[in-house]
Design a protein around this motif. Sequence first.
Motif, short mmCIF file in Angstrom:
data_model
loop_
_atom_site.label_atom_id
_atom_site.label_comp_id
_atom_site.label_asym_id
_atom_site.label_seq_id
_atom_site.Cartn_x
_atom_site.Cartn_y
_atom_site.Cartn_z
N LEU A 189 34.00 31.95 45.18
CA LEU A 189 34.71 33.20 45.43
C LEU A 189 36.03 33.24 44.65
N PHE A 190 36.71 32.10 44.57
CA PHE A 190 37.97 32.01 43.82
C PHE A 190 37.72 32.35 42.34
N VAL A 191 36.66 31.76 41.76
CA VAL A 191 36.33 32.04 40.36
C VAL A 191 36.04 33.52 40.16
N LEU A 192 35.27 34.10 41.08
CA LEU A 192 34.93 35.52 40.99
C LEU A 192 36.19 36.39 41.04
N LEU A 193 37.12 36.06 41.95
CA LEU A 193 38.36 36.84 42.08
C LEU A 193 39.24 36.70 40.83
N VAL A 194 39.28 35.49 40.25
CA VAL A 194 40.07 35.29 39.03
C VAL A 194 39.50 36.13 37.89
N ILE A 195 38.17 36.12 37.76
CA ILE A 195 37.53 36.93 36.70
C ILE A 195 37.84 38.40 36.90
N LEU A 196 37.71 38.88 38.13
CA LEU A 196 37.99 40.29 38.42
C LEU A 196 39.45 40.64 38.12
N ALA A 197 40.36 39.70 38.42
CA ALA A 197 41.79 39.93 38.15
C ALA A 197 42.04 40.06 36.65
N PHE A 198 41.42 39.18 35.86
CA PHE A 198 41.61 39.26 34.40
C PHE A 198 40.99 40.54 33.84
N ILE A 199 39.83 40.95 34.39
CA ILE A 199 39.21 42.18 33.92
C ILE A 199 40.08 43.39 34.26
N ARG A 200 40.67 43.36 35.46
CA ARG A 200 41.45 44.51 35.94
C ARG A 200 42.82 44.58 35.28
N PHE A 201 43.50 43.44 35.16
CA PHE A 201 44.89 43.46 34.70
C PHE A 201 45.07 42.91 33.28
#
Length: 463
Positions: A189-201
Amino acid sequence: MSQAVHPVDEVLPTPKLAALGLQHVLVMYAGAVAVPLIIGRALKLPPEQVAFLISADLFACGLATLAQCLGILGVGIRLPVMMGVTFASVGPMLSMANDPSIGILGIYGSVIAAGIFGIIVAPFISRLLPLFPPVVTGTIIMVIGISLMRVGINWAGGGIPFFTQTIDGKVVQIANPNYGQLQGLGIALFVLLVILAFIRFGKGFVANVAVLLGIVAGAVLASALGLMHFEKVAAAPWFDVILPFHFGMPTFHLVPIITMCIVMIVVMIESLGMFLALSDMTGKPVDEKALARGLRADGVGTLLGGIFNTFPYTSFSQNVGLVGVTGVRSRWVTVTGGVIMLALGLLPKMAALVEAVPQVVLGGAGLVMFGMVAATGARILTGVDFKTNRNNLFIVAIAVGFGMIPLVSPNFFKALPHELHPLLESGILLCAIVAVVLNVFFNGVKKSSTEEIVAAAKQAEAH
């Protein structure tokens, strides 16, 4: 007066070539190493052999990319293309890996045969385009993504949910006690959230390599928690040579060969769209001879893959997308990327480091990577006429249904001849066959225009 050099053939300064070539490598790296990780672990190979598969894959990526971009002896389209292992081959190869009579040598035999087949049929493949309109290609790509999601989910869970063991002569399934542990799920879940953060910001290049950055962040966390071990990395040599037929001489089985040849046709149809899209992006026209050279490079790359202990190759669409994003059209950038891939393939420590990344870390990234493949198929289907042609609904519905059979019920075809199992246990190939047949039945065979093919290829850039 000297003729002006086309931007595709322009040789940029060395520092620019190095930076831009590395960018192409980083964009494709996560996808490039995913397939040998999946197949190596499905074959239950020891960690050092999985690491070797990764090295071999990177080395063959470099060879195939150079063949495609440099263009020698009638092979290669000479456009900015990066070559990598196609995900379309994963489903069939997993079925072969699970069959003891085929195994890794049977996989390599089918890959070599498919490569030779690709070289032979390259000049004729464009004639098959009418069989693969967007309703067919979109459905196939969507099922590829859905089928691979099982791999990503099991990675996130920490392996496979059940072990098969023989007790008192009976084959039984035993639950894996380490599957679905909270710590592993938390890391995924941490990896998924990091990926989403980089995609978003993230912006530009950072957003493009969000998956790779997420894996790095997850590996750092897993290392801090004591889940990532570096003994194999320390033991691996700094330099080694990739020799042909490392695992032994390939074996050849009819059904796996036919299966992989069908995969090769699908892959080459997709490549054809990518080449036309690149021609449109770079402003360099391509004729039938150029397209045949590009498709022949797919076959040569796949043949090299089977010889050098790896898998079928195709042009990576995320790198086609990167050409559109950066506006850099020089093929010498991807030539440089190919050289970098060759160098990485000769560094076993790099491969051992990738193999050491825990499955739960890859699980968080796998959900994104494989989900994006499915989403790409859905995106291609948005361009299909469902409103005035209801038959297209039936094509998608029934083809997806057939594609789900091996995923939902692995024993569905157990009463059929054993020789057909590698074909019947691949949801991707079942989907492809049913989609093509139903499309011909409902819609007939219509010639696709170049504009339609380019549009479909551009829609698939996220693949």
